[in-house]
Design a protein around this motif. Structure first.
Motif, PDB file in Angstrom:
ATOM      1  N   SER A  65      37.945  47.460  38.355  1.00 14.30           N
ATOM      2  CA  SER A  65      38.902  46.465  37.901  1.00 14.30           C
ATOM      3  C   SER A  65      39.270  45.607  39.106  1.00 14.30           C
ATOM      4  O   SER A  65      39.251  46.105  40.242  1.00 14.30           O
ATOM      5  CB  SER A  65      40.157  47.166  37.360  1.00 14.30           C
ATOM      6  N   ALA A  66      39.615  44.330  38.862  1.00 14.68           N
ATOM      7  CA  ALA A  66      40.073  43.506  39.981  1.00 14.68           C
ATOM      8  C   ALA A  66      41.345  44.123  40.578  1.00 14.68           C
ATOM      9  O   ALA A  66      41.627  43.948  41.760  1.00 14.68           O
ATOM     10  CB  ALA A  66      40.339  42.088  39.511  1.00 14.68           C
ATOM     11  N   ASN A  67      42.116  44.848  39.765  1.00 12.99           N
ATOM     12  CA  ASN A  67      43.289  45.581  40.269  1.00 12.99           C
ATOM     13  C   ASN A  67      43.092  47.077  39.981  1.00 12.99           C
ATOM     14  O   ASN A  67      43.408  47.548  38.896  1.00 12.99           O
ATOM     15  CB  ASN A  67      44.567  45.072  39.592  1.00 12.99           C
ATOM     16  N   PRO A  68      42.582  47.816  40.965  1.00 12.00           N
ATOM     17  CA  PRO A  68      42.260  49.234  40.719  1.00 12.00           C
ATOM     18  C   PRO A  68      43.487  50.099  40.401  1.00 12.00           C
ATOM     19  O   PRO A  68      43.332  51.225  39.937  1.00 12.00           O
ATOM     20  CB  PRO A  68      41.586  49.691  42.019  1.00 12.00           C
ATOM     21  N   ALA A 184      44.768  34.741  31.909  1.00 10.70           N
ATOM     22  CA  ALA A 184      43.564  34.551  32.733  1.00 10.70           C
ATOM     23  C   ALA A 184      42.501  35.584  32.374  1.00 10.70           C
ATOM     24  O   ALA A 184      42.823  36.670  31.863  1.00 10.70           O
ATOM     25  CB  ALA A 184      43.936  34.683  34.205  1.00 10.70           C
ATOM     26  N   LEU A 185      41.241  35.227  32.637  1.00 13.54           N
ATOM     27  CA  LEU A 185      40.127  36.158  32.408  1.00 13.54           C
ATOM     28  C   LEU A 185      39.407  36.415  33.724  1.00 13.54           C
ATOM     29  O   LEU A 185      39.307  35.527  34.570  1.00 13.54           O
ATOM     30  CB  LEU A 185      39.124  35.539  31.425  1.00 13.54           C
ATOM     31  N   VAL A 186      38.906  37.623  33.855  1.00 12.81           N
ATOM     32  CA  VAL A 186      38.001  37.938  34.962  1.00 12.81           C
ATOM     33  C   VAL A 186      36.599  37.790  34.383  1.00 12.81           C
ATOM     34  O   VAL A 186      36.333  38.283  33.275  1.00 12.81           O
ATOM     35  CB  VAL A 186      38.232  39.384  35.459  1.00 12.81           C
ATOM     36  N   THR A 346      44.135  41.801  34.333  1.00 11.48           N
ATOM     37  CA  THR A 346      45.280  42.725  34.233  1.00 11.48           C
ATOM     38  C   THR A 346      46.545  42.135  34.859  1.00 11.48           C
ATOM     39  O   THR A 346      47.637  42.620  34.568  1.00 11.48           O
ATOM     40  CB  THR A 346      44.960  44.059  34.929  1.00 11.48           C
ATOM     41  N   SER A 347      46.395  41.092  35.677  1.00  8.62           N
ATOM     42  CA  SER A 347      47.606  40.524  36.292  1.00  8.62           C
ATOM     43  C   SER A 347      48.532  39.955  35.220  1.00  8.62           C
ATOM     44  O   SER A 347      49.734  39.813  35.443  1.00  8.62           O
ATOM     45  CB  SER A 347      47.250  39.446  37.314  1.00  8.62           C
ATOM     46  N   VAL A 369      39.913  44.573  28.141  1.00  6.28           N
ATOM     47  CA  VAL A 369      40.721  44.432  29.362  1.00  6.28           C
ATOM     48  C   VAL A 369      39.801  44.645  30.569  1.00  6.28           C
ATOM     49  O   VAL A 369      38.818  45.384  30.499  1.00  6.28           O
ATOM     50  CB  VAL A 369      41.861  45.484  29.355  1.00  6.28           C
ATOM     51  N   ASP A 370      40.144  44.041  31.678  1.00  4.63           N
ATOM     52  CA  ASP A 370      39.343  44.193  32.898  1.00  4.63           C
ATOM     53  C   ASP A 370      39.574  45.579  33.534  1.00  4.63           C
ATOM     54  O   ASP A 370      40.115  45.688  34.641  1.00  4.63           O
ATOM     55  CB  ASP A 370      39.692  43.067  33.889  1.00  4.63           C
TER      56      ASP A 370
END
Ligand code: FDA
Length: 394
Positions: A65-68, A184-186, A346-347, A369-370
């Motif tokens: 994930s961009a945010n682990p 926003a999307l990753v 996820t932000s 979800v990312d």
């Protein structure tokens, strides 16, 4: 007149059904809508029909994930043992296959039946073969325009999955809805997917199609130790599916075949004890025969005896096997990918509830979800955990 519900959930997959059960337990009037003919189709085909429904070791380290950190809260509140307790409550026989992967003994359909029974018990309604035409804000809640007419709900949960396997009904609906509401999307890409080789590479390794070997597959700093399978289109097997989620176009994959074995030392010892042995025969004691022949040919050593080889030649031969560098041309794409990497950023979501921070009442759960798990039951665990989290609040 629009139908009125407390919670509408789009997608009757793993995440959507879990969320329906939990919201239903809180007395919410829940409607789950899906365009497919049957619920939980991916559960049905998963794990070769036996559903690898969780991984007993599942933790944040097993997810990309961009945010682990995002997945921590949901996984802590609903872990592998919680889902296992539900499976046991239904008397579904299970076994641990390997590396903490839990499978049904009989059929993945047992899991689908269990979820449907739980949904029925809490009065959650399931509406199949129903299209979603649009979704919009309506008063404090949402209006969902379906092929069956409008439905109004206080809470809207998007559980429509990712893009993998469009043939099974995957669509990009979740991403469209996220964008519509300003989330926003990753960037998305296929994950847990076989990798392809270009025609020139295939020509050299084509004769190896069907060969499997124990290996460590590495991309950058990440490595997975499991089987690698050479196919007529490229590379597959669990080690490759795992590393595919970390690999990017243009990068190499380094394969360490037979990672527990020091091939150079074994060949040097064989040179002392049996110097007349042909190189490819000595290698065939270590590797599958076709691979042994391939590497002996590649080093132009076929027909030579071990006694003819210098230390340097043995070291180079061993390195060609234990640092076998391959540059995949691409992947098999969403057609066969088990999951979609990236997705709703996820932000924009609350990690405790999965609710959109800027759109009260709107939730995203599961694969859209990312948060993407490794191979081995982790993706279902994320679906259960994120569905549970949203179900406490929606
Ligand atoms: P999921 O995709 O399950 O559900 C989404 C639902 O939304 C579907 O029912 C779909 O029809 C519906 N939908 C989509 N678009 C819609 C639209 N526009 N309108 C209405 N409905 C719509 N994981 C694991 O942990 N263990 C395993 O053994 C396996 N095995 C496996 C095998 C194969 C072949 C695949 C493809 C995948 C796996 N996975 C897996 C991954 C796992 O299946 C996946 O992570 C979860 O199913 C994701 O659950 P979701 O509920 O988020 O989406």
């Amino acid at each position: 007149m629009a139908e009125k519900k407390d919670v509408v959930i789009i997608g009757a997959g793993a995440a959507g059904m879990m969320c329906a059960i939990e919201a239903g337990k809180r007395g919410r009037r829940v409607l789950v809508i899906d365009h497919a003919r049957a619920p939980g189709e991916k559960i049905r085909i998963s794990g070769g029909g036996r559903c690898n429904f969780t991984n007993i070791h599942a933790g944040p380290k097993n997810f990309l994930s961009a945010n682990p950190h995002f997945c921590k809260s949901a996984l802590a509140r609903y872990g592998a043992r919680d889902f296992l307790a539900l499976v046991e409550k239904y008397g579904i026989a299970w076994h641990e296959k390997t590396l903490g992967q839990l499978f049904c003994d009989h059929s993945a359909k047992d899991i689908i039946r269990m979820l449907l029974t739980e949904m029925r018990e809490v009065g959650a309604e399931l509406r199949l073969e129903t299209t979603i035409d649009s979704v919009e804000r309506h008063g404090d809640g949402f209006r969902v325009m379906t092929g069956d007419g409008p439905v109004d709900a206080q809470s809207l949960v998007i559980a429509s999955g990712g893009k993998s396997i469009p043939k099974m009904g995957a669509t990009g609906l979740a991403y469209k809805i996220a964008e519509q509401f300003g989330l926003a999307l990753v960037e998305t890409r296929p994950g847990l997917v076989p990798l392809t080789l270009d025609p020139a590479q295939l020509e050299t390794i084509g004769e190896l199609a069907g060969v499997a070997a124990d290996a460590e597959a590495r991309s950058g700093k990440t490595a997975f130790r499991e089987a690698v399978l050479i196919t007529h289109r490229g590379l597959s097997g669990p080690a490759i599916l795992q590393i595919s989620s970390y690999w990017r176009e243009g990068q190499d994959i380094v394969l360490r075949l037979m990672p527990d074995i020091d091939i150079a030392s074994i060949l040097k010892a064989a040179r002392r004890s049996n110097g007349k042995q042909a190189v490819q025969t000595a290698l065939a004691d270590i590797l599958p025969r076709r691979l042994a022949q391939f590497f002996a040919d590649g080093a132009k050593l076929t027909g030579k005896q071990l006694a003819d080889l210098s230390d340097k030649t043995i070291d180079a031969l061993s390195a060609s096997i234990q640092a076998w560098t391959v540059k995949p041309a691409g992947s098999e794409g969403y057609r066969t990918a088990e999951v979609t990497l990236g997705g709703v950023d996820t932000s924009g979501l609350d990690s405790k509830t999965m609710q959109a921070k800027t759109v009260p009442g709107l939730y995203f759960i599961g694969e859209c979800v990312d948060v993407t798990g490794w191979l081995g039951g982790y993706n279902f665990q994320w679906a259960w955990a994120s569905g549970f989290a949203a179900g406490q609040e929606a």
